[in-house]
Design a protein around this motif. Structure first.
Motif, PDB file in Angstrom:
ATOM      1  N   ASP A  34       0.868  -1.179   0.000  1.00  0.00           N
ATOM      2  CA  ASP A  34       0.000   0.000   0.000  1.00  0.00           C
ATOM      3  C   ASP A  34       0.899   1.221   0.000  1.00  0.00           C
ATOM      4  OD1 ASP A  34      -2.383  -1.470   0.099  1.00  0.00           O
ATOM      5  OD2 ASP A  34      -2.203  -1.692   2.270  1.00  0.00           O
ATOM      6  N   LEU A  35       1.073   1.818  -1.183  1.00  0.00           N
ATOM      7  CA  LEU A  35       1.991   2.950  -1.326  1.00  0.00           C
ATOM      8  C   LEU A  35       1.283   4.265  -1.043  1.00  0.00           C
ATOM      9  CD1 LEU A  35       3.710   1.875  -4.663  1.00  0.00           C
ATOM     10  CD2 LEU A  35       4.534   1.524  -2.332  1.00  0.00           C
ATOM     11  N   LYS A  47      12.775  10.838   1.370  1.00  0.00           N
ATOM     12  CA  LYS A  47      11.349  10.710   1.682  1.00  0.00           C
ATOM     13  C   LYS A  47      10.731   9.538   0.914  1.00  0.00           C
ATOM     14  CE  LYS A  47       7.094  13.434   1.708  1.00  0.00           C
ATOM     15  NZ  LYS A  47       6.458  14.692   1.307  1.00  0.00           N
ATOM     16  N   ILE A  48      11.113   9.369  -0.354  1.00  0.00           N
ATOM     17  CA  ILE A  48      10.618   8.250  -1.168  1.00  0.00           C
ATOM     18  C   ILE A  48      11.050   6.930  -0.528  1.00  0.00           C
ATOM     19  CG2 ILE A  48      10.813   7.072  -3.401  1.00  0.00           C
ATOM     20  CD1 ILE A  48      11.204   9.876  -4.675  1.00  0.00           C
ATOM     21  N   ALA A  49      12.338   6.842  -0.160  1.00  0.00           N
ATOM     22  CA  ALA A  49      12.871   5.608   0.434  1.00  0.00           C
ATOM     23  C   ALA A  49      12.181   5.278   1.752  1.00  0.00           C
ATOM     24  CB  ALA A  49      14.383   5.742   0.642  1.00  0.00           C
ATOM     25  N   ARG A  50      11.991   6.289   2.602  1.00  0.00           N
ATOM     26  CA  ARG A  50      11.309   6.060   3.882  1.00  0.00           C
ATOM     27  C   ARG A  50       9.889   5.546   3.679  1.00  0.00           C
ATOM     28  NH1 ARG A  50      12.329  11.483   6.364  1.00  0.00           N
ATOM     29  NH2 ARG A  50      14.570  11.520   6.424  1.00  0.00           N
ATOM     30  N   SER A  51       9.195   6.145   2.728  1.00  0.00           N
ATOM     31  CA  SER A  51       7.819   5.745   2.455  1.00  0.00           C
ATOM     32  C   SER A  51       7.747   4.304   1.949  1.00  0.00           C
ATOM     33  CB  SER A  51       7.191   6.687   1.422  1.00  0.00           C
ATOM     34  OG  SER A  51       5.905   6.242   1.071  1.00  0.00           O
ATOM     35  N   LEU A  52       8.646   3.959   1.022  1.00  0.00           N
ATOM     36  CA  LEU A  52       8.669   2.587   0.498  1.00  0.00           C
ATOM     37  C   LEU A  52       9.027   1.587   1.590  1.00  0.00           C
ATOM     38  CD1 LEU A  52      10.394   3.182  -2.952  1.00  0.00           C
ATOM     39  CD2 LEU A  52       8.026   2.479  -2.568  1.00  0.00           C
ATOM     40  N   LYS A  53       9.964   1.954   2.430  1.00  0.00           N
ATOM     41  CA  LYS A  53      10.364   1.072   3.536  1.00  0.00           C
ATOM     42  C   LYS A  53       9.192   0.857   4.491  1.00  0.00           C
ATOM     43  CE  LYS A  53      13.758   0.247   7.093  1.00  0.00           C
ATOM     44  NZ  LYS A  53      14.165   0.723   8.343  1.00  0.00           N
ATOM     45  N   ARG A  54       8.532   1.940   4.859  1.00  0.00           N
ATOM     46  CA  ARG A  54       7.382   1.860   5.765  1.00  0.00           C
ATOM     47  C   ARG A  54       6.278   0.972   5.166  1.00  0.00           C
ATOM     48  NH1 ARG A  54       7.246   6.900   6.634  1.00  0.00           N
ATOM     49  NH2 ARG A  54       5.922   7.442   4.881  1.00  0.00           N
ATOM     50  N   SER A  55       5.996   1.158   3.878  1.00  0.00           N
ATOM     51  CA  SER A  55       4.959   0.365   3.212  1.00  0.00           C
ATOM     52  C   SER A  55       5.325  -1.114   3.152  1.00  0.00           C
ATOM     53  CB  SER A  55       4.738   0.885   1.787  1.00  0.00           C
ATOM     54  OG  SER A  55       4.235   2.186   1.792  1.00  0.00           O
ATOM     55  N   ALA A  56       6.588  -1.390   2.831  1.00  0.00           N
ATOM     56  CA  ALA A  56       7.033  -2.779   2.721  1.00  0.00           C
ATOM     57  C   ALA A  56       7.017  -3.493   4.071  1.00  0.00           C
ATOM     58  CB  ALA A  56       8.429  -2.830   2.115  1.00  0.00           C
ATOM     59  N   GLU A  57       7.435  -2.786   5.105  1.00  0.00           N
ATOM     60  CA  GLU A  57       7.464  -3.417   6.429  1.00  0.00           C
ATOM     61  C   GLU A  57       6.057  -3.612   6.988  1.00  0.00           C
ATOM     62  OE1 GLU A  57      11.851  -2.092   8.030  1.00  0.00           O
ATOM     63  OE2 GLU A  57      10.154  -0.769   8.488  1.00  0.00           O
ATOM     64  N   LYS A 102      20.474   2.207   2.074  1.00  0.00           N
ATOM     65  CA  LYS A 102      20.950   2.720   3.367  1.00  0.00           C
ATOM     66  C   LYS A 102      19.927   2.457   4.472  1.00  0.00           C
ATOM     67  CE  LYS A 102      23.527   6.648   1.531  1.00  0.00           C
ATOM     68  NZ  LYS A 102      23.553   8.120   1.448  1.00  0.00           N
ATOM     69  N   ALA A 103      18.660   2.703   4.170  1.00  0.00           N
ATOM     70  CA  ALA A 103      17.597   2.549   5.175  1.00  0.00           C
ATOM     71  C   ALA A 103      17.503   1.102   5.664  1.00  0.00           C
ATOM     72  CB  ALA A 103      16.261   2.994   4.597  1.00  0.00           C
ATOM     73  N   PHE A 104      17.834   0.156   4.790  1.00  0.00           N
ATOM     74  CA  PHE A 104      17.771  -1.251   5.164  1.00  0.00           C
ATOM     75  C   PHE A 104      19.137  -1.805   5.561  1.00  0.00           C
ATOM     76  CE2 PHE A 104      13.643  -1.255   2.990  1.00  0.00           C
ATOM     77  CZ  PHE A 104      12.915  -2.089   3.828  1.00  0.00           C
ATOM     78  N   GLY A 105      20.153  -0.916   5.639  1.00  0.00           N
ATOM     79  CA  GLY A 105      21.488  -1.357   6.048  1.00  0.00           C
ATOM     80  C   GLY A 105      22.188  -2.200   5.012  1.00  0.00           C
ATOM     81  N   ARG A 106      21.860  -1.993   3.754  1.00  0.00           N
ATOM     82  CA  ARG A 106      22.506  -2.736   2.665  1.00  0.00           C
ATOM     83  C   ARG A 106      23.623  -1.877   2.081  1.00  0.00           C
ATOM     84  NH1 ARG A 106      19.214  -7.214   0.885  1.00  0.00           N
ATOM     85  NH2 ARG A 106      17.853  -7.564   2.639  1.00  0.00           N
ATOM     86  N   THR A 107      24.613  -2.522   1.498  1.00  0.00           N
ATOM     87  CA  THR A 107      25.722  -1.781   0.905  1.00  0.00           C
ATOM     88  C   THR A 107      25.334  -1.264  -0.468  1.00  0.00           C
ATOM     89  OG1 THR A 107      26.785  -3.894   1.408  1.00  0.00           O
ATOM     90  CG2 THR A 107      28.203  -2.011   1.105  1.00  0.00           C
ATOM     91  N   PRO A 108      25.534   0.032  -0.712  1.00  0.00           N
ATOM     92  CA  PRO A 108      25.267   0.533  -2.071  1.00  0.00           C
ATOM     93  C   PRO A 108      26.280  -0.048  -3.043  1.00  0.00           C
ATOM     94  CG  PRO A 108      25.787   2.342  -0.545  1.00  0.00           C
ATOM     95  CD  PRO A 108      25.945   1.065   0.197  1.00  0.00           C
ATOM     96  N   HIS A 109      25.843  -0.217  -4.278  1.00  0.00           N
ATOM     97  CA  HIS A 109      26.779  -0.774  -5.273  1.00  0.00           C
ATOM     98  C   HIS A 109      27.290   0.267  -6.208  1.00  0.00           C
ATOM     99  CE1 HIS A 109      22.976  -0.799  -7.402  1.00  0.00           C
ATOM    100  NE2 HIS A 109      23.611  -1.012  -8.532  1.00  0.00           N
TER     101      HIS A 109
END
Length: 109
Positions: A34-35, A47-57, A102-109
């Motif tokens: 639910d986006l 803001k986009i990343a936070r919103s997507l993270k919140r929706s996914a979780e 970054k929000a999920f603690g993954r390494t950027p490529h």
């Protein structure tokens, strides 16, 4: 010598229009997340990343882990927009991918 008739610009009766591509249906009625309305039009990648993270979780209907679901939705949108996506918009969305990592603690490529 006979002149060639110009081809008609009308679409064939069985050709698809933008309203009935499966990808349009997914974008409009996704059952996975639910986006927030207009999330992909925002100018702030964080803001986009936070919103997507919140929706996914928050989603209980997703089929993958939250990171993969959020990243898949963002990538799907970018790919679907294709050449119609401006360079400026594409840059913001690519930055959002980095922020999502970054929000999920993954390494950027």
């Amino acid at each position: 010598m006979a002149q060639k008739q110009p081809k008609s610009r009308e679409p064939a009766k069985n050709s698809k229009t933008a309203t009935n591509y499966w990808s349009g249906e997914v974008t409009g009625h996704s059952n996975a997340l639910d986006l927030d309305a207009g999330v992909f039009t925002w100018d702030d990648p964080v803001k986009i990343a936070r919103s997507l993270k919140r929706s996914a979780e928050a989603s209980e209907r997703r089929k993958a882990d939250p990171f993969r679901s959020a990243m898949s939705m963002l990538t799907f949108y970018v790919n679907r927009a294709g050449k119609d996506l401006s360079q400026e918009r594409r840059k913001v969305l690519e930055q959002a991918k980095d922020e999502l990592r970054k929000a999920f603690g993954r390494t950027p490529h």
